[in-house]
Design a protein around this motif. Structure first.
Motif, PDB file in Angstrom:
ATOM      1  N   ALA A  45      -1.086  -5.860  10.568  1.00  0.00           N
ATOM      2  CA  ALA A  45      -2.469  -6.266  10.286  1.00  0.00           C
ATOM      3  C   ALA A  45      -3.245  -6.502  11.581  1.00  0.00           C
ATOM      4  N   THR A  49      -6.430  -4.384  12.827  1.00  0.00           N
ATOM      5  CA  THR A  49      -7.688  -5.083  13.106  1.00  0.00           C
ATOM      6  C   THR A  49      -8.278  -4.587  14.415  1.00  0.00           C
ATOM      7  N   PHE A  52      -9.691  -1.083  14.036  1.00  0.00           N
ATOM      8  CA  PHE A  52     -11.012  -1.000  13.404  1.00  0.00           C
ATOM      9  C   PHE A  52     -12.107  -1.505  14.334  1.00  0.00           C
ATOM     10  N   LYS A 131     -10.135   1.464   6.086  1.00  0.00           N
ATOM     11  CA  LYS A 131     -10.165   0.010   6.173  1.00  0.00           C
ATOM     12  C   LYS A 131     -10.123  -0.614   4.779  1.00  0.00           C
ATOM     13  N   LEU A 134      -6.619  -0.139   3.260  1.00  0.00           N
ATOM     14  CA  LEU A 134      -5.625  -1.034   3.855  1.00  0.00           C
ATOM     15  C   LEU A 134      -5.853  -2.471   3.445  1.00  0.00           C
ATOM     16  N   GLN A 135      -7.104  -2.846   3.299  1.00  0.00           N
ATOM     17  CA  GLN A 135      -7.402  -4.198   2.819  1.00  0.00           C
ATOM     18  C   GLN A 135      -6.781  -4.403   1.442  1.00  0.00           C
ATOM     19  N   PHE A 138      -3.001  -4.748   1.934  1.00  0.00           N
ATOM     20  CA  PHE A 138      -2.632  -6.064   2.465  1.00  0.00           C
ATOM     21  C   PHE A 138      -2.814  -7.153   1.400  1.00  0.00           C
ATOM     22  N   ASN A 139      -3.830  -6.986   0.560  1.00  0.00           N
ATOM     23  CA  ASN A 139      -4.045  -7.955  -0.521  1.00  0.00           C
ATOM     24  C   ASN A 139      -2.885  -7.952  -1.504  1.00  0.00           C
ATOM     25  N   GLU A 141       0.152  -7.184  -0.767  1.00  0.00           N
ATOM     26  CA  GLU A 141       1.252  -7.862  -0.060  1.00  0.00           C
ATOM     27  C   GLU A 141       1.121  -9.370  -0.216  1.00  0.00           C
ATOM     28  N   LYS A 142      -0.087  -9.827  -0.018  1.00  0.00           N
ATOM     29  CA  LYS A 142      -0.360 -11.269  -0.114  1.00  0.00           C
ATOM     30  C   LYS A 142      -0.030 -11.793  -1.504  1.00  0.00           C
TER      31      LYS A 142
END
Lengths: 157, 229
Positions: A45, A49, A52, A131, A134-135, A138-139, A141-142
């Motif tokens: 991540a 970041t 980007f 982006k 990937l967001q 990652f969400n 994953e969270k």
């Protein structure tokens, strides 16, 4: 809770695989994941970041260099930014962005203004699309972690 | 996991440290391999630094050839006082950098008395045979094609550890190591027309003091010099 975790893990797996299949990511992204561990759980991540941020900065440079109102376009200047973006996208596995940079570089070398402007627009669209994707990843994953599960290793092959 | 879905940058101060020009890992353990990494791209510095740390190296990452020379004490501002022999076991540098290229840095390192024995590895995103040749002729240990992978760094690490231990005894001969994985050992200097897959490596057979067959067509100057000294 287990059923939820399994479902989320499945979603995550499918989503990740789709990103590779659709050409958003290549195996350099897989390499980055290898560098993430419990000691550096956010490595991917963090690197993305940075990537980007790089995109924003470099695209802005390219736009400035391609601005005809300030005089003749310096294609080598544009090319220098494209070269940097090509490098970064390659290092993170941003496959589509990298491919665009390859074409973009050729247009710069050919001093093809329209070609460059087109590539600039496309590169802007493409990094933003990545982006968002990937967001979402990652969400997921969270959500898995919050549900008490572990993020599965996804075997792309 | 970062709270905002993954895009907040944790350990920002560490990243800023890399951005300024130098990232230092915890104090050096004498057996630990110390690598100087040179790359003008912040992102690439972060990745290479992580790759090296994961393979148990201490890393100093700098953003230019000039900073590398400064770090090594090879710049014009070199202090008259000789500080403790700076332990650098490997230098890994990007080829394409503004100001001083990796090739120019390589030359300066090989011209120096203190660091000419240190293996220098060049990284490049471009697979240009003439470029690779030129670097190897100038004494580069290896040439890695970017993006660099964990397997590439592990391979460097493997032959490096043996070098370091042997060198510590004052004997600069390289131990015979098992052949590198097929990927690189078959991408030999002979097959100049074919694509170099990820990297080239020169394997020197210590017993016979000749280059291994794969690399026999390459100029043999630099590695031989190392063995002779």
């Amino acid at each position: 809770m287990d059923a939820l975790i399994s479902q989320l893990q499945r979603q995550f797996r499918d989503y990740t695989i789709s990103l590779y299949q659709q050409g958003f990511l290549d195996d350099q992204f897989t390499e980055l994941k290898k560098l993430q561990d419990d000691g550096s759980p956010d490595f991917v991540a963090e690197v993305l970041t940075l990537f980007f941020e790089d995109c924003v900065k470099l695209i802005s440079n390219m736009a400035r260099s391609l601005d005809k109102t300030t005089g003749a376009v310096d294609f080598s200047q544009v090319g220098a930014s494209v070269h940097q973006l090509k490098g970064s996208s390659s290092s993170v596995g941003a496959k589509r962005v990298k491919a665009l940079c390859v074409s973009f570089k050729e247009y710069c070398e050919a001093k093809n203004y329209e070609g460059c402007v087109r590539c600039l627009q496309q590169v802007d669209i493409e990094y933003k699309a990545l982006k968002t994707k990937l967001q979402d990843m990652f969400n997921l994953e969270k959500q898995i972690i919050q549900a008490g599960g572990r993020v599965p290793q996804v075997d792309i092959n | 996991m970062a709270k905002d879905g993954g895009f907040s940058c944790l350990r920002r101060s560490e990243m800023i440290g890399i951005g300024i020009g130098e990232l230092e890992s915890p104090p050096l353990d004498s057996d630990q391999v110390h690598v100087l990494a040179v790359d003008d791209s912040l992102l690439d510095r972060i990745v290479i630094e992580r790759l090296l740390r994961i393979t148990s190296c201490k890393v100093t990452a700098v953003d230019s050839g000039w900073r590398a020379l400064e770090f090594l004490g090879l710049d014009d501002k070199k202090a008259a006082v000789e500080f403790d022999r700076l332990k650098v076991d490997l230098i890994i540098t990007d080829y394409c950098m503004p100001g001083m290229t990796g090739y120019e840095l390589l030359k300066k390192i090989k011209e120096s008395t203190s660091f000419k024995e240190v293996p220098v590895v060049i990284m490049s995103s471009e697979n240009v045979i003439t470029r690779i040749d030129r670097c190897l002729e100038e004494g580069a240990e290896d040439f890695l094609l970017k993006p660099v992978k964990l397997a590439d760094v592990k391979r460097l690490r493997n032959y490096l550890t043996k070098d370091v231990k042997v060198a510590a005894d004052g004997n600069k001969r390289k131990l015979t190591t098992p052949p590198p994985p097929p990927l690189s050992s078959t991408s030999s200097m002979e097959s100049l027309d074919s694509t170099v897959e990820s990297s080239l490596s020169l394997v020197v057979d210590d017993d016979s003091l000749i280059m291994s067959p794969e690399s026999s067509t390459s100029p043999v100057n630099s590695p031989m010099k190392r063995l002779d000294s």
